[in-house]
Every structure is written in C-alpha cells, then in structure tokens.
Scaffold this motif. Structure first.
Motif, mmCIF file in Angstrom:
data_model
loop_
_atom_site.group_PDB
_atom_site.id
_atom_site.type_symbol
_atom_site.label_atom_id
_atom_site.label_comp_id
_atom_site.label_asym_id
_atom_site.label_seq_id
_atom_site.Cartn_x
_atom_site.Cartn_y
_atom_site.Cartn_z
ATOM 1 N N TYR A 36 0.820 -1.204 0.000
ATOM 2 C CA TYR A 36 0.000 0.000 0.000
ATOM 3 C C TYR A 36 0.858 1.260 0.000
ATOM 4 N N VAL A 162 -7.508 -1.290 -5.253
ATOM 5 C CA VAL A 162 -7.878 -1.701 -3.894
ATOM 6 C C VAL A 162 -9.390 -1.708 -3.732
ATOM 7 N N SER A 217 -5.810 -5.976 -1.393
ATOM 8 C CA SER A 217 -7.067 -5.603 -0.768
ATOM 9 C C SER A 217 -7.915 -6.830 -0.471
#
Length: 577
Positions: A36, A162, A217
């Motif tokens: 991320y 995501v 995700s």
C-alpha cells in the motif's frame, strides 16, 4: 445456528490452535501494508534539471560554482532559480527544470546575463540528483514536467484497484470460502509484486500495480473475517485490531527498506519477498467453522472441531449437533446414510445489505464511518509526513504512531463498547479539526499536537470499524459487508489527495471538510446497535434483531421477509444456513 459461539467456550477463545493460525494469517498483513505504501519511494522525484546538450566544464548557481552539476546539488532547491553551465564547445546554457536557454553571443561566464537567449524544451532529456535516490520510476522513465501527471497517477490507480479488489474478493470469500481467497491472493501478491520489478515500461508497471492492489485488498478483507471467525468474544477485539498493527509494521518496513535500498526495482523485489514465509505454510490453513456450518458442510466442520480440540490438548467431545438451534436440525446432522439432495442455495448480493429499512440505515452509517475514517486518516497523514526533516523517519513515525491508538481502542472497546468508542473518537477528531483552524499560526507546537491527536482519534475509529462491521452482519454476507465497507474506505483514500489540494483555495479547507464530516458521522454512529458481548450472527434474521432490546426477538414482519424461500419442496426443517 445461534450456538456456534459455544465452540470457543468449549475449545478455548485463543489457545494454541487459534494462536498459530492468527499469527500466521496476520503476518501476511505486513505485506499488504508494504504494498500500500511502497509507491512513496517508487515514484520519488529527486532534484532534476534539463540536460545540457554537451559535456559540462563549469557550473554556476547563485553564489556557488563548480565543475559538474553534482557540486551544486546540495545548494539547489527545486523550482528556485536557474543553473548556468558552460560546455566543452564554449556554449553557455541556462538550465531550468523543464526548459533550457542558449545564451547568444555570451562572452564572460557569469551568472547574470542580459543578452538574447534561445529557449528550447528538454526533449525528454533530464539530469537527476542521485545522491538520495539512485533510481526510481521517475528517473528511469522521465516522469517529470509534462509527464509528471503520470507519476501522480500511480497511487490513485492503485487505490482504484484496492477498491475493486475489496468488492470482488469480499463477495468471492462469502461464496467459496475465506481460505481459498487467502491462498489465491497471497500467491498473486508474490507473483505480481516481483513482476512489478521487471516491468519494462510505465504502462506495464501500472497494470501490474493495479492487479497487485486488487489481491492485496482481497487478502485484507478475507483475513479480517478469518481471524474474527476463529477467535472468541473474549479476545476478538484484540485480535481484529492488531491486524491493523501488522499493517502499520508494514509501513515501517517500507521506510526502513527505502532508506537502505535506493534502486526501485531492487527495493520492490525485497519488499515482495515478505510474502514467501506465508506461502510455505498457508496451504495447511483450515476453513473457518462458521463458514463450514453455514454452508452445511457438517462432516468437515466436525473434523475441524476434533482437530482444534486435539491441538489444544482438550477432549474431542464437542459435536456439530450441539451447535444446532433445534432438535430437528441436530437430527438432520446425525442422520445416517447418504445426504439428501440439498435445495438450491440462495445467492446473496449487495442488495441484502439493504433488505430492510433497519439494515439499510445500518449499512449507510457503517459505510460513512469507513469513508471518514479513511479520508481523515490520509488527510492527517499527509500533514504529518510533510512536517520537514528526514522523510524516512517521518514515514516510520507515521506507522509507529498508529500502534498506541490501537491499544487504547482495544481497552475502550472492551470496557465501554464498540459504539461508545467509535462515536466519541470521530467527534473528537471533528473538534480537533475545528481547533486547528482557530490556533494562531505561530503556535506550531500546538498545531502539531492537535494534528497528532486528530490522527490518533481517527485511527481508533478506522481500526475498530473492521471488527464492528464483522459483528453487525451475519456469516452469510459478512465478507461482503467488510468488502463493500472497504470499498467506501478506498473511496475516501482516493478523495483524500483532492481534499488536500483544496488548501490552495483556503489553507484550512481540508480541516473544515474532515471536521464537519467526522462530527456529523460521529453523531449518526450513536444509532448503531451495540455488539459488545454478543455472539456473531449467522442469518439476516439474527443480524436484524441486534437492534431489538433482546437479540433473540425479531419483528414478525421482518422475520417473514428475511426468511429464505424453500424451493423444490425442501423440508421446512432444513437449517437456515
């Protein structure tokens, strides 16, 4: 199946079996935190100038001079002034970031020049200061000037991935199970993560990063549900919240690796290797007992219960029939012979999150908490990492500051409840934003303290909403609920940069937006049911009853509406799973 929570009373809320699964599953969350935030250094833009057409023999920058550009990089600030260079052919060039100018009929090599100049574009040729960053995708593919927007597009596109991954894999986890999704996304994380390092151009890089975002995700959605369904009420708060702590550790790992490795593709490979230990043992992970029972896979559920008991050093006396709601359901489990043909299984979708007005209001409020938690988190984070100083230390601290917020959140959730922790934390964040506006600019220390307090408060709400969502929705749509909530979370993370850009209109505009939304949503959160001390629900009927004074009682009208239809003349006593 209202008695499924008895599993933990009989076999332990967090004994050896659950602890091994928990730490193994949460370890992989570190990799999610890594991917991320990896783009922070992947797209880092060092100091740069338009390249000179010839070999440089002299450099001037204000009062500083040197023989090569490296001599003036320590003094040069991006966007400030012009660098004058002289080439071996005697030409003098004025270099800016996106333009260069050839001095006409210049004689003395001086910084100031009043004569004529011929302005040219850089033609894609730039020179970068490599003392801090040896290689990033910006330096490799010249993503500066008119191509700068391509570098800025990297993180928003990742967040779109995501968002889609949260919805897609949340639904898949409810259909095929939590375990297959965790295994698939972990393998893909490693494959896509390493592939990013060998992407030949910007567009392949973006596609691979998009796919990496989807599977990262997807794993986060599945693992939150997984650990929630494998741990008992007594420890569920701590186990779910500390998945976030593992994510924060991933942020700190990014800062550490970024400091040690300044070549982006090597940096990407090293970060992707964090998935390897999990791949070695994830194949042995079992499916959760909640999912097996809900899908009617009673034999597998019984084998799992026996395995948990043996591993925890307990007698294997718990039977699936003991978890059923009625004697008829228990008899169905014990019935000998080949299993009867099962009725067509009902397919659940996002519409089931709005099946009654109660559930619709609950879903809208929960989505709002997801959204403001992410929006506030990133708005406060962008301010904290731009405080000045060493960027690697700033990012490391940005991850480290989350850890105490999760500890405080755990204590509060266990003592006063989920609702009474979430609502005050959002209201506090809103009040802090308003206070930042009225604090004089010269009181910088107070502004920093208020900003950190705001991030601390938002992190608490952001952390607990995962567990709260798991507890507010039944097993049959739990992953879907977390997935769609995570989707709203990613919408907030995509909107956050644009919210920060509004500071160009008014410096306090981001704080006003976050403050007002956090305060209002904090008030609305008071309308959610409290789930402290209540068992996880398995059906829509049980979940809707959480709003009632007694969980076991539901309104007759809603009970009939939520009842799954019996098809093909199926036995009315069939378990509602």
């Amino acid at each position: 199946m209202k008695h499924v929570e008895r599993i933990f009373d009989e076999l332990g809320h967090f004994k050896r079996f659950q602890a091994c699964l928990y730490f193994g599953a949460v370890f992989q969350s570190i990799a999610c935190g890594i991917h991320y935030l990896a783009s922070v250094f992947l797209v880092e833009t060092p100091k740069f100038l338009c390249a000179s057409p010839g070999n440089i023999t002299g450099v001037l920058y204000g009062n500083h001079s040197g023989a090569v550009l490296e001599d003036i990089w320590p003094y040069y600030n991006r966007g400030d002034g012009t660098v004058v260079v002289q080439t071996a052919g005697g030409e003098q060039w004025e270099l800016n970031q996106c333009r260069r100018a050839l001095r006409i009929n210049s004689t003395a090599f001086e910084y100031l020049f009043d004569g004529n100049k011929t302005v040219q574009s850089c033609m894609g040729n730039f020179v970068f200061d490599r003392s801090g960053v040896e290689q990033s995708i910006v330096t490799d593919w010249a993503l500066v000037c008119e191509r700068e927007w391509l570098a800025k597009l990297c993180q928003p596109i990742f967040m779109v991935g995501v968002l889609l991954g949260a919805v897609l894999f949340g639904d898949i986890a409810d259909r095929v199970g939590r375990r297959p999704v965790m295994m698939l996304t972990s393998v893909c994380q490693f494959v896509f993560g390493v592939s990013v390092a060998f992407s030949g151009n910007y567009y392949i890089f973006m596609v691979l990063r998009f796919l990496l975002a989807m599977v990262s995700s997807g794993y986060l959605v599945a693992v939150f549900v997984y650990v929630t369904e494998f741990t008992g009420i007594k420890v569920r708060v701590w186990t779910s919240m500390h998945v976030h702590a593992a994510f924060a550790v991933g942020v700190m790992v990014v800062a550490l690796v970024g400091y040690l490795v300044r070549v982006w593709w090597i940096y990407q490979i090293i970060l992707s290797l964090s998935t390897v230990p999990f791949l070695l043992f994830c194949w042995s992970f079992p499916e959760t007992p909640f999912y097996l029972l809900t899908k009617g896979r009673y034999a597998e559920a019984q084998d799992l219960l026996d395995s948990i008991a043996r591993f925890n050093g307990l007698p294997a006396t718990l039977r699936v029939a003991d978890l059923m709601d009625s004697d008829a359901d228990a008899a169905l489990v014990k019935a000998p012979g080949p299993p009867a043909e099962k009725p067509a299984e009902r397919k659940y979708s996002i519409l089931d999150l709005f099946c009654t007005w109660r559930m619709a209001c609950r879903t809208l409020i929960v989505w709002s908490v997801w959204f403001i938690g992410s929006l506030g988190y990133y708005v406060f984070s962008l301010g904290s990492v731009n405080l000045g100083g060493n960027q690697y230390i700033n990012l490391f601290l940005a991850g480290a500051v989350e850890l105490p917020s999760y500890l405080v959140g755990c204590f509060a959730m266990e003592r006063v409840g989920r609702k009474k922790t979430c609502s005050p934390s959002l209201i506090l964040a809103g009040v802090v934003c308003m206070l930042i506006i009225v604090v004089p600019k010269d009181m910088e220390l107070l502004v920093v303290v208020l900003s950190m307090t705001g991030k601390f408060a938002v992190a608490i709400a952001f952390g607990l909403i995962y567990l709260y969502s798991c507890e507010l929705y039944p097993t049959i749509i739990r992953s879907l609920a977390v997935g769609t909530g995570s989707m709203m979370c990613r919408v907030g993370s995509v909107v956050a940069p644009f919210c920060v850009y509004l500071a160009d209109i008014w410096v306090y505009m981001p704080q006003v937006i976050v403050g007002v939304l956090a305060f209002l949503i904090g008030i609305l959160t008071l309308w959610l049911p409290e789930t402290l001390g209540k068992p996880l629900t398995n059906t829509l009927e049980e979940a809707a009853a959480l709003d009632s004074p007694r969980q076991e009682e539901a309104r007759p009208g809603e009970k009939m509406e939520l009842q799954p239809a019996v098809q093909n003349g199926a036995n009315a006593d069939q378990p509602k799973v």
